[in-house]
Design an enzyme around this catalytic site. Structure first.
Site, PDB file in Angstrom:
ATOM      1  N   ASN A  46       0.827  -1.207   0.000  1.00 47.45           N
ATOM      2  CA  ASN A  46       0.000   0.000   0.000  1.00 47.45           C
ATOM      3  C   ASN A  46       0.864   1.261   0.000  1.00 47.45           C
ATOM      4  O   ASN A  46       1.933   1.317   0.603  1.00 47.45           O
ATOM      5  CB  ASN A  46      -1.018   0.013   1.145  1.00 47.45           C
ATOM      6  CG  ASN A  46      -0.453  -0.294   2.505  1.00 47.45           C
ATOM      7  OD1 ASN A  46       0.545  -0.990   2.647  1.00 47.45           O
ATOM      8  ND2 ASN A  46      -1.089   0.222   3.525  1.00 47.45           N
ATOM      9  N   ILE A  47       0.372   2.249  -0.719  1.00 45.31           N
ATOM     10  CA  ILE A  47       1.084   3.516  -0.878  1.00 45.31           C
ATOM     11  C   ILE A  47       0.141   4.644  -0.489  1.00 45.31           C
ATOM     12  O   ILE A  47      -0.861   4.887  -1.179  1.00 45.31           O
ATOM     13  CB  ILE A  47       1.569   3.699  -2.335  1.00 45.31           C
ATOM     14  CG1 ILE A  47       2.458   2.519  -2.758  1.00 45.31           C
ATOM     15  CG2 ILE A  47       2.310   5.029  -2.489  1.00 45.31           C
ATOM     16  CD1 ILE A  47       2.849   2.528  -4.235  1.00 45.31           C
ATOM     17  N   GLU A  48       0.465   5.299   0.630  1.00 42.97           N
ATOM     18  CA  GLU A  48      -0.419   6.371   1.124  1.00 42.97           C
ATOM     19  C   GLU A  48       0.010   7.728   0.575  1.00 42.97           C
ATOM     20  O   GLU A  48       1.050   7.865  -0.074  1.00 42.97           O
ATOM     21  CB  GLU A  48      -0.412   6.347   2.654  1.00 42.97           C
ATOM     22  CG  GLU A  48      -0.938   5.011   3.172  1.00 42.97           C
ATOM     23  CD  GLU A  48      -1.120   4.938   4.679  1.00 42.97           C
ATOM     24  OE1 GLU A  48      -0.526   5.764   5.404  1.00 42.97           O
ATOM     25  OE2 GLU A  48      -1.857   4.028   5.122  1.00 42.97           O
ATOM     26  N   ASN A  49      -0.861   8.716   0.815  1.00 45.98           N
ATOM     27  CA  ASN A  49      -0.603  10.060   0.298  1.00 45.98           C
ATOM     28  C   ASN A  49      -1.119  11.074   1.303  1.00 45.98           C
ATOM     29  O   ASN A  49      -2.115  10.824   1.985  1.00 45.98           O
ATOM     30  CB  ASN A  49      -1.318  10.225  -1.057  1.00 45.98           C
ATOM     31  CG  ASN A  49      -0.859  11.465  -1.788  1.00 45.98           C
ATOM     32  OD1 ASN A  49      -1.297  12.582  -1.526  1.00 45.98           O
ATOM     33  ND2 ASN A  49       0.057  11.273  -2.708  1.00 45.98           N
ATOM     34  N   ALA A  50      -0.461  12.239   1.349  1.00 48.25           N
ATOM     35  CA  ALA A  50      -0.888  13.308   2.248  1.00 48.25           C
ATOM     36  C   ALA A  50      -2.319  13.732   1.931  1.00 48.25           C
ATOM     37  O   ALA A  50      -3.052  14.190   2.813  1.00 48.25           O
ATOM     38  CB  ALA A  50       0.059  14.498   2.126  1.00 48.25           C
ATOM     39  N   SER A  51      -2.715  13.558   0.678  1.00 41.14           N
ATOM     40  CA  SER A  51      -4.119  13.723   0.305  1.00 41.14           C
ATOM     41  C   SER A  51      -4.715  12.323   0.440  1.00 41.14           C
ATOM     42  O   SER A  51      -4.640  11.490  -0.464  1.00 41.14           O
ATOM     43  CB  SER A  51      -4.208  14.235  -1.141  1.00 41.14           C
ATOM     44  OG  SER A  51      -5.563  14.347  -1.509  1.00 41.14           O
ATOM     45  N   GLU A  74      -3.396  -4.496  -2.806  1.00 40.97           N
ATOM     46  CA  GLU A  74      -4.019  -5.376  -3.804  1.00 40.97           C
ATOM     47  C   GLU A  74      -4.033  -4.709  -5.180  1.00 40.97           C
ATOM     48  O   GLU A  74      -3.715  -5.326  -6.196  1.00 40.97           O
ATOM     49  CB  GLU A  74      -5.479  -5.683  -3.424  1.00 40.97           C
ATOM     50  CG  GLU A  74      -5.665  -6.399  -2.108  1.00 40.97           C
ATOM     51  CD  GLU A  74      -5.856  -5.466  -0.930  1.00 40.97           C
ATOM     52  OE1 GLU A  74      -5.097  -4.473  -0.824  1.00 40.97           O
ATOM     53  OE2 GLU A  74      -6.741  -5.716  -0.105  1.00 40.97           O
ATOM     54  N   CYS A 129     -10.736  -4.082   1.227  1.00 38.66           N
ATOM     55  CA  CYS A 129     -11.782  -3.067   1.126  1.00 38.66           C
ATOM     56  C   CYS A 129     -12.658  -3.337  -0.104  1.00 38.66           C
ATOM     57  O   CYS A 129     -12.297  -4.121  -0.997  1.00 38.66           O
ATOM     58  CB  CYS A 129     -11.177  -1.663   1.067  1.00 38.66           C
ATOM     59  SG  CYS A 129     -10.541  -1.182  -0.544  1.00 38.66           S
ATOM     60  N   CYS A 180     -11.101  -2.762  -3.634  1.00 35.07           N
ATOM     61  CA  CYS A 180     -10.195  -3.826  -4.092  1.00 35.07           C
ATOM     62  C   CYS A 180     -10.976  -5.066  -4.506  1.00 35.07           C
ATOM     63  O   CYS A 180     -10.583  -5.767  -5.442  1.00 35.07           O
ATOM     64  CB  CYS A 180      -9.173  -4.170  -3.015  1.00 35.07           C
ATOM     65  SG  CYS A 180      -7.933  -2.871  -2.842  1.00 35.07           S
TER      66      CYS A 180
HETATM   67  O1  LIG Z   1      -6.959  -4.789   2.284  1.00 35.09           O
HETATM   68  C1  LIG Z   1      -6.418  -3.701   2.554  1.00 35.09           C
HETATM   69  C2  LIG Z   1      -6.842  -2.888   3.614  1.00 35.09           C
HETATM   70  C3  LIG Z   1      -6.175  -1.699   3.835  1.00 35.09           C
HETATM   71  N1  LIG Z   1      -5.125  -1.331   3.054  1.00 35.09           N
HETATM   72  C4  LIG Z   1      -4.377  -0.107   3.342  1.00 35.09           C
HETATM   73  C5  LIG Z   1      -4.954   1.202   2.925  1.00 35.09           C
HETATM   74  C6  LIG Z   1      -4.266   2.153   3.912  1.00 35.09           C
HETATM   75  O2  LIG Z   1      -2.973   2.484   3.439  1.00 35.09           O
HETATM   76  C7  LIG Z   1      -4.097   1.328   5.156  1.00 35.09           C
HETATM   77  C8  LIG Z   1      -5.101   1.626   6.244  1.00 35.09           C
HETATM   78  O3  LIG Z   1      -6.374   1.550   5.748  1.00 35.09           O
HETATM   79  O4  LIG Z   1      -4.208  -0.013   4.743  1.00 35.09           O
HETATM   80  C9  LIG Z   1      -4.686  -2.138   2.018  1.00 35.09           C
HETATM   81  O5  LIG Z   1      -3.705  -1.825   1.351  1.00 35.09           O
HETATM   82  N2  LIG Z   1      -5.375  -3.280   1.784  1.00 35.09           N
HETATM   83 ZN   LIG Z   2      -8.439  -1.838  -0.923  1.00 29.89          ZN
END
Ligand SMILES: O=c1ccn([C@H]2C[C@H](O)[C@@H](CO)O2)c(=O)[nH]1
Ligand SMILES: [Zn+2]
EC number: 3.5.4.5
Length: 132
Positions: A44-49, A57, A88, A91
């Protein structure tokens, strides 16, 4: 544990280490098996937005498709959750697009459950003409 499941589990855990999660601290890893036999890793790759965050996934699936895979055989997703992680809704719909045959959901403790797409997203949206 089957060889494939074990391999996808190790690849997903390895990918998870590369998660970019400065906001949630919640690392997720994924590994996708394409019909060619290649495995694609995602984190997973998060962002300030915040809303721009991409789940592990979707990173793995996007890598597989953009490298030329036409069919995806399996995905394994792993997170540090009490039971196997639950993807989620976005995904799940993304998995539906490519009709991933086998979905393994796992945690770091080694719990791995196997699902079909229909089990985790019944009656999913599709633009295909035939009923699903
Ligand atoms: O199945 C999942 C559930 C959450 N996240 C990530 C999104 C976010 O970066 C972090 C918290 O929700 O987890 C995933 O990558 N996959
Ligand atoms: Zn997801």
């Amino acid at each position: 544990m089957s060889d494939l499941k074990n391999l996808l589990y190790e690849k997903a855990k390895e990918a998870r280490e590369n998660a970019y999660v400065p906001y949630s601290g919640f690392k997720v890893g994924a590994a996708v098996l394409g019909e060619s036999g290649k495995i694609y890793q995602g984190a997973n790759i998060e962002n300030a937005s915040y809303g721009l965050t991409i789940c592990a996934e979707r990173v793995a699936i996007t890598k597989a498709i953009s490298e030329g895979e036409k069919k995806l055989k399996a995905i394994l997703v792993v997170g540090d959750t009490p039971g196997p992680i639950s993807p989620c809704g976005a995904c799940r719909q993304f998995m539906a697009e490519f009709k991933i045959e086998t979905i393994y959901l796992a945690n770091l403790a080694g719990d791995i459950k196997e699902f079909t797409l229909e089990q985790i997203l019944p009656y999913y949206f599709t633009l295909e003409k035939e009923e699903n």
